[in-house]
Design a protein around this motif. Structure first.
Motif, short mmCIF file in Angstrom:
data_model
loop_
_atom_site.label_atom_id
_atom_site.label_comp_id
_atom_site.label_asym_id
_atom_site.label_seq_id
_atom_site.Cartn_x
_atom_site.Cartn_y
_atom_site.Cartn_z
N TYR A 17 -7.40 -7.02 -1.39
CA TYR A 17 -7.95 -5.71 -1.08
C TYR A 17 -6.87 -4.66 -1.32
O TYR A 17 -5.73 -4.81 -0.86
N LEU A 19 -5.06 -1.64 -0.42
CA LEU A 19 -4.89 -0.84 0.79
C LEU A 19 -4.76 0.64 0.45
O LEU A 19 -5.31 1.49 1.14
N THR A 20 -4.01 0.91 -0.60
CA THR A 20 -3.80 2.27 -1.10
C THR A 20 -3.33 2.13 -2.54
O THR A 20 -3.09 1.02 -3.01
N ASP A 24 -1.47 -3.74 -2.39
CA ASP A 24 -2.60 -4.66 -2.20
C ASP A 24 -2.26 -5.69 -1.13
O ASP A 24 -1.11 -6.11 -0.99
#
Length: 139
Positions: A17, A19-20, A24
């Motif tokens: 995923y 995150l920003t 990741d």
């Protein structure tokens, strides 16, 4: 798939995923073998074509992970990658340093799907060789 000189088979599944931008979070689970694998890491982009990741895992013993990956774009939808992958495992009364040379290719199949094939060559004892391949889906 894990190859370690015997008939062991382990199926690995990876999920991640973003995150920003440039960071990741990833999870890895290995099942169907003599022992299960669970690991997690955080990956940081270092420039456009490089990244580093740090994490931990349990594969019968606890260990720490560090990875450096460099990506070489061949075409818009084909990328080669290589780097270094280090695990530091902590079995009872011992510390093991496992170092691999990853070599792989990612081929874009559709806008949000690619195929990845990777081999990791074990460079230190007791590092084993790894071969992996599968589909990546991006959401």
């Amino acid at each position: 798939v894990l190859i370690n000189g015997n008939a062991n088979f382990i199926l690995f599944m990876h999920g991640g995923y973003g995150l920003t931008k440039g960071i990741d979070f990833g999870l890895t689970v290995g099942v169907l073998g003599n022992s299960n694998y669970f690991g997690a890491d955080v990956e940081f982009a270092v420039g456009r074509q490089m990244s580093v990741a740090f994490g931990a895992h349990d594969f019968g013993v606890f260990g720490l992970d560090g990875t450096f990956i460099a990506t070489i774009p061949i075409r818009k939808d084909v990328r080669l990658f290589t780097g270094a992958d280090l695990d530091i495992n902590f079995p009872a009364n011992n510390t093991q340093f496992l170092l691999w040379l990853p070599i792989g290719v990612e081929v874009g199949l559709r806008s949000k799907m690619s195929f990845i094939f990777e081999a990791e060559i074990g460079l230190t004892d007791p590092a084993y060789h790894l071969i992996g391949g599968g589909l990546n889906f991006y959401f």
